[in-house]
Design an enzyme around this catalytic site. Structure first.
Site, PDB file in Angstrom:
ATOM      1  N   ASP A 114       0.781  -1.231   0.000  1.00  0.00           N
ATOM      2  CA  ASP A 114       0.000   0.000   0.000  1.00  0.00           C
ATOM      3  C   ASP A 114       0.815   1.285   0.000  1.00  0.00           C
ATOM      4  OD1 ASP A 114      -2.739  -0.976   0.002  1.00  0.00           O
ATOM      5  OD2 ASP A 114      -2.254  -1.838   1.952  1.00  0.00           O
ATOM      6  N   ASP A 179      -7.098  -3.655  -5.513  1.00  0.00           N
ATOM      7  CA  ASP A 179      -6.663  -2.386  -4.927  1.00  0.00           C
ATOM      8  C   ASP A 179      -5.255  -2.009  -5.376  1.00  0.00           C
ATOM      9  OD1 ASP A 179      -8.286  -4.208  -3.381  1.00  0.00           O
ATOM     10  OD2 ASP A 179      -8.307  -2.786  -1.720  1.00  0.00           O
TER      11      ASP A 179
END
Length: 411
Positions: A114, A179
């Site tokens: 991330d 994602d």
């Protein structure tokens, strides 16, 4: 029949154009004024702790904060940067710098994928608006760290270190979630500013494998694709946060629309543009999309033919909650998608604007001084995990502000 002079017609058109732009500017400015007040309220809370980052609210309405290693840590600083961009408030700029620079140690972080969210939403906006060379160097190092999670065997960036299926029986060592498309922008940036194509090549290979293995024939997407790290073979296609393995998790769909729109912008590859458009069409034309454009948390929740795995908490929450975070990401993506020369550009633009107006209504926008200082209500973190259900989320606010900025810049 009444005749109008050429000058009268021109003046009328000018007046109509002025009226249109004024209405847009009033809308954006009114939302900015609201956002500035809310963010200052949230800053009062965050600055008292000073080491943790706002994420959501608890059952009592209190602000819940997380450490910098959580995937959401960069969104608060990013929101401050977008608020500064909208209003040029110098105090907001100082706070954006403060909360961005708290994240610098993450440039060497390699424990999950991330970094794009954490560093590009914060440092990326900081560099874009200040051109501070120090911020560019941090981003380059962050791209190097993210690249360590890439495997030539799978052609993908490893998302989590391990994924346990909701069936309670299977565990996988190389999961890739949709994602992850959002983290590729950091890699594209690093190649642009360094001239080193390595980062861009990783991003392209990853995106190509998402098209190959993660996008369904109807252009919905699987949330999680699990690879064999030794052979690169696909072992499973499942969900972590959606309703069922074969359902379409709304925020996952929005990550795909946004990610492939961005990938087309950075590469000019028509495959990415086609994928972005068809994923967008799936969202905005779906029979289960509410009239206001703000989707339910999963397009197939509680429908026949979709069954959560045995350990998922989804059956415990039969209410079909909206997910404002999915709507904000989609609105921002659609507004960018509408800037490209595509047949449905006007439809994408109108859909993005419609969602923005819906989100700005009292149904979704917080009352001033309420909601812990967060801008929007009614987001969903993960019903499958039984957490963050019908709450404000910091990333919903971030993409709302980004969408407002993009709307403001549209011609």
């Amino acid at each position: 029949m009444k005749k109008y002079s050429f000058v009268t017609v021109i003046l009328s058109l000018v007046f109509l154009a002025f009226t249109y732009w004024t209405e847009k500017d009033v809308f954006v400015n009114e939302n900015y004024v609201f956002a500035q007040k809310q963010l200052k309220h949230l800053l009062d809370t965050a600055n008292k702790v000073d080491t943790l980052f706002p994420r959501t609210t608890g059952k009592g309405g209190q602000v819940l904060l997380t450490n910098k290693y959580e995937w959401t840590s960069g969104f608060f600083a990013g929101s401050l940067w977008y608020a500064y961009e909208l209003g040029k408030d110098e105090d907001m700029r100082k706070q954006a710098i403060k909360w961005t620079e708290k994240l610098e140690p993450l440039k060497n972080f390699t424990e999950h994928h991330d970094l794009g969210f954490m560093m590009y939403c914060s440092y990326g906006n900081a560099y874009r608006l200040t051109k501070n060379i120090k911020y560019k160097e941090v981003l380059i190092q962050a791209a190097k760290s993210l690249s360590t999670r890439y495997s030539p065997k799978t052609g993908s960036i490893r998302s989590w270190n391990r994924f346990g299926s909701w069936d309670g029986q299977h565990k996988y060592d190389f999961p890739v979630i949709i994602d992850n498309m959002m983290n590729l922008e950091l890699l594209f940036f690093a190649s642009k500013v360094t001239g080193d194509p390595t980062y861009k090549n990783i991003a392209i290979t990853h995106a190509n494998n998402v098209i190959k293995n993660q996008i369904r024939p109807d252009y919905s997407c699987y949330h999680v694709v699990c690879y064999d790290p030794q052979t690169g073979k696909v072992l499973a296609k499942e969900t972590a946060q959606g309703y069922a393995n074969n359902s379409t998790w709304a925020r996952g769909q929005s990550w795909g629309i946004y990610g492939f729109t961005m990938a087309y912008r950075e590469t000019g590859d028509k495959r990415y543009l086609e994928t972005a458009q068809k994923m967008a069409q799936f969202y905005i034309n779906h029979a289960n999309l509410p009239a206001d454009g703000v989707s339910y948390w999963d397009f197939n929740a509680n429908q026949n033919g979709y069954l959560p795995s045995v350990n998922s908490h989804a059956p415990e929450t039969p209410t079909n909650y909206r997910d404002v975070s999915a709507a904000t990401v989609t609105a921002s993506a659609l507004l960018e998608l509408s800037t490209f020369k595509v047949p449905d550009a006007a439809n994408y633009r109108n859909a993005g604007i419609k969602i923005l107006h819906s989100l700005s209504s009292p149904v979704y926008r917080a009352q001033p001084g309420k909601n812990g200082g967060f801008l929007l209500k009614h987001s969903v973190g993960s019903i499958a995990h039984g957490v963050e259900i019908d709450v404000p989320l910091v990333y919903a606010d971030y993409y709302f502000l980004e969408a407002l900025n993009r709307y403001k810049l549209l011609n």
